[in-house]
Design an enzyme around this catalytic site. Structure first.
Site, PDB file in Angstrom:
ATOM      1  N   MET A  91       0.817  -1.209   0.000  1.00 56.50           N
ATOM      2  CA  MET A  91       0.000   0.000   0.000  1.00 56.50           C
ATOM      3  C   MET A  91       0.853   1.262   0.000  1.00 56.50           C
ATOM      4  O   MET A  91       0.348   2.349   0.271  1.00 56.50           O
ATOM      5  CB  MET A  91      -0.926  -0.012   1.217  1.00 56.50           C
ATOM      6  CG  MET A  91      -2.075  -0.984   1.098  1.00 56.50           C
ATOM      7  SD  MET A  91      -3.401  -0.308   0.079  1.00 56.50           S
ATOM      8  CE  MET A  91      -4.058   0.910   1.206  1.00 56.50           C
TER       9      MET A  91
ATOM     10  N   GLU B   9      -0.976   9.065  13.477  1.00 61.93           N
ATOM     11  CA  GLU B   9      -0.242   9.078  14.747  1.00 61.93           C
ATOM     12  C   GLU B   9       1.012   8.212  14.604  1.00 61.93           C
ATOM     13  O   GLU B   9       0.955   7.102  14.072  1.00 61.93           O
ATOM     14  CB  GLU B   9      -1.143   8.523  15.848  1.00 61.93           C
ATOM     15  CG  GLU B   9      -0.481   8.279  17.181  1.00 61.93           C
ATOM     16  CD  GLU B   9      -1.374   7.533  18.141  1.00 61.93           C
ATOM     17  OE1 GLU B   9      -0.935   7.291  19.290  1.00 61.93           O
ATOM     18  OE2 GLU B   9      -2.513   7.159  17.768  1.00 61.93           O
TER      19      GLU B   9
ATOM     20  N   ASP C 211      -7.376  -8.525   7.564  1.00 65.95           N
ATOM     21  CA  ASP C 211      -5.928  -8.755   7.422  1.00 65.95           C
ATOM     22  C   ASP C 211      -5.238  -8.644   8.781  1.00 65.95           C
ATOM     23  O   ASP C 211      -4.196  -7.998   8.910  1.00 65.95           O
ATOM     24  CB  ASP C 211      -5.329  -7.764   6.428  1.00 65.95           C
ATOM     25  CG  ASP C 211      -3.945  -8.201   5.929  1.00 65.95           C
ATOM     26  OD1 ASP C 211      -3.625  -9.398   6.077  1.00 65.95           O
ATOM     27  OD2 ASP C 211      -3.197  -7.354   5.407  1.00 65.95           O
TER      28      ASP C 211
ATOM     29  N   PRO D  64       0.431 -10.563  12.806  1.00 62.65           N
ATOM     30  CA  PRO D  64       1.411  -9.931  13.712  1.00 62.65           C
ATOM     31  C   PRO D  64       2.067  -8.687  13.124  1.00 62.65           C
ATOM     32  O   PRO D  64       2.406  -7.766  13.861  1.00 62.65           O
ATOM     33  CB  PRO D  64       2.437 -11.049  13.935  1.00 62.65           C
ATOM     34  CG  PRO D  64       1.683 -12.314  13.735  1.00 62.65           C
ATOM     35  CD  PRO D  64       0.701 -12.008  12.650  1.00 62.65           C
TER      36      PRO D  64
ATOM     37  N   ASN E 139       0.702  -6.448  11.435  1.00 61.13           N
ATOM     38  CA  ASN E 139      -0.247  -5.338  11.495  1.00 61.13           C
ATOM     39  C   ASN E 139      -0.618  -4.979  12.929  1.00 61.13           C
ATOM     40  O   ASN E 139      -1.631  -4.316  13.163  1.00 61.13           O
ATOM     41  CB  ASN E 139      -1.516  -5.664  10.701  1.00 61.13           C
ATOM     42  CG  ASN E 139      -1.311  -5.481   9.210  1.00 61.13           C
ATOM     43  OD1 ASN E 139      -0.367  -4.814   8.786  1.00 61.13           O
ATOM     44  ND2 ASN E 139      -2.179  -6.073   8.412  1.00 61.13           N
TER      45      ASN E 139
ATOM     46  N   ASP F 295      -3.414  -0.923   9.554  1.00 62.47           N
ATOM     47  CA  ASP F 295      -3.708  -1.350   8.183  1.00 62.47           C
ATOM     48  C   ASP F 295      -5.142  -1.846   7.997  1.00 62.47           C
ATOM     49  O   ASP F 295      -5.410  -3.033   7.878  1.00 62.47           O
ATOM     50  CB  ASP F 295      -2.721  -2.431   7.724  1.00 62.47           C
ATOM     51  CG  ASP F 295      -2.668  -2.522   6.203  1.00 62.47           C
ATOM     52  OD1 ASP F 295      -3.472  -1.845   5.549  1.00 62.47           O
ATOM     53  OD2 ASP F 295      -1.827  -3.262   5.684  1.00 62.47           O
TER      54      ASP F 295
END
Length: 485
Positions: free
Chosen positions: A22, A93, A138, A141, A143, A156
């Site tokens: 992405m 953030e 999705d 780990p 994410n 994500d």
């Protein structure tokens, strides 16, 4: 794109910190407000390499909309989004921490309290997302990020789906796999619609990996990995410090059929919460040393105000933290304690498990008085050890099966092999030729082994009974009593 790029006239890109399908993620500086931020960018070069670039643009926009709509402490805040000459950008953030994937790679299997605390926070984030009509799709780990105070941040949401909208905008191309194979639910692999229970399967994969130290399934090809998710039962965790009910929860999350998984993320959170205790530092993560921020104090007040939202009852040593705060299980101070005082914080900490069981029972010792009759009843398992050295294995076999502890099963095998060996030595030893002749050495060794095994087995069982077995029984009964309340 370089270190001196400034987006929208205010976001200076400082250091690249990540790259994925992405786009790129940079640490940046908001020059207008003077704060550090994370800037996610989708460049025109990346879009040009895609067969259908509009899918990626929609996904990028979806991530911004979903994360902005959640407004949860377990999800990075969205500050801004827009376009620039080179593509799209999203300002988030900046999280000071590490991914859960990196943590598992560094630490191996995580302590039970840590695994439960991280999974419970993830379940809390998923509860909020599902309530707002989003399915993450999705969860993995990579994410999930863990900050130094133990707070979990779920990242994500770019492939999140919207529930109950017949006209939902598609964000993937036909035939494109959504998610990551190692954490995809069977219904995703069958191209069926995702539901909140789809996220629960992925959460189960992550929880399994935290407890096992490795992914639930591994394979040399995508096809083999898909086959395992569709048809293979996960291997048992084989950790004696994982309580049977926690392992049951993990296996229920990993059921192939969505209907056989827990009802929702909130139920999963509630079933994880009893295992969340003060875990101690894990690498650079230390909730006690870094966990007295204003947000943690704020969340603890909210839990008290909400009554049953975080614990069986206010002030209990079994209270757990706010679902999204990252407060991983430190008990609330009693009515007479001052949370902000260091001495009060030390006094309020849960009692360390002196038996090394790392089980769900934590905090104070059993609150229900135990009488002589109760002690006698739960000590009867020692009786076989009095069978002249030959029965200790039966005693330890019973408690090994009762409490599912591998170490006691090993002791069972030792106490079975030793007397069998001793009696074999006695039985096969040569007979003395006359009454005055001493017993053969082989027979003497066998007799000595029996004579030593008799008191040794009894003393060993008595010690285990006093230091481990009776406290475990007491805590089990206390837990059962709390569940009935």
């Amino acid at each position: 794109m370089g270190h001196h790029t400034v987006l929208a006239g205010r976001y200076a890109l400082l250091t690249p910190i990540g790259r994925g399908g992405m786009g790129q993620v940079w640490e940046g500086q908001d020059q207008r407000l003077g704060r550090r931020v994370a800037v996610k960018i989708l460049t025109r070069e990346v879009l040009a390499d895609r067969a259908e670039p509009n899918d990626l643009v929609r996904r990028f926009a979806r991530e911004a909309a979903v994360m902005a709509g959640l407004q949860h402490p377990g999800v990075p805040a969205v500050y801004d989004a827009g376009t620039y000459d080179g593509g799209l950008f999203l300002v988030l953030e900046l999280i000071d921490g590490c991914t859960l994937g990196d943590l598992i790679a560094e630490q191996g299997p995580l302590p039970v309290a840590w695994a439960a605390g991280i999974a419970a926070q993830m379940a809390a984030v998923l509860t909020s997302a599902h309530e707002r009509g989003f399915v993450h799709r999705d969860v993995k780990p990579q994410n999930v990020m863990l900050t130094r105070d133990g707070t979990v941040k779920v990242l994500d949401f770019g492939v999140a789906a919207v529930l109950d909208q017949a006209g939902m905008l598609r964000i993937t191309s036909t035939g494109e796999t959504i998610g990551t194979l190692a954490y995809m639910a069977p219904e995703q692999l069958h191209s069926r619609d995702a539901t909140p229970r789809t996220d629960l399967y992925a959460l189960g994969c992550v929880l399994y990996e935290m407890l096992a130290g490795a992914p639930m399934f591994e394979a040399t090809s995508p096809g083999a990995l898909i086959h395992k998710h569709l048809s293979q039962v996960p291997a048992p965790l084989l950790r004696e410090d994982v309580h049977p009910e926690l392992e049951t929860l993990v296996m229920q999350l990993l059921e192939k059929e969505p209907a056989q998984r827990p009802a929702d993320a909130e139920e999963t959170y509630g079933r994880l919460l009893p295992y969340v205790a003060e875990p101690g530092p894990l690498g650079d993560v230390d909730p006690v040393a870094n966990g007295q921020s204003g947000m943690h104090l704020y969340s603890r007040v909210l839990v008290r105000l909400s009554g049953a939202a975080g614990a069986p009852h206010a002030g209990s040593v079994h209270d757990a933290g706010s679902s999204g705060s990252g407060y991983a299980g430190r008990p609330w101070p009693g009515p007479d304690e001052v949370p902000s005082a260091p001495r009060a914080r030390r006094a309020a900490r849960t009692t360390r498990d002196p038996y090394g069981t790392s089980s769900r029972w934590y905090g104070a010792e059993p609150s229900v008085p135990r009488g002589a009759r109760w002690t006698f009843t739960h000590s009867l398992w020692i009786a076989p050890t009095l069978l002249f050295g030959a029965g200790a294995w039966m005693s330890f076999a019973y408690i090994a099966a009762r409490h599912r502890r591998l170490s006691w099963l090993v002791v069972t095998a030792v106490y079975l092999v030793l007397p069998v060996t001793a009696f074999a030595l006695i039985d096969t030893g040569p007979e003395p030729t006359n009454p005055l002749e001493n017993d053969p050495l082989q027979t003497t060794i066998g007799v000595v082994m029996i004579l030593l095994l008799w008191p040794a087995g009894f003393i060993h069982a008595l010690w285990v009974n006093v230091t481990v077995r009776l406290p475990l029984r007491g805590r089990m009964e206390d837990e059962a009593s709390r569940r009935r309340m």
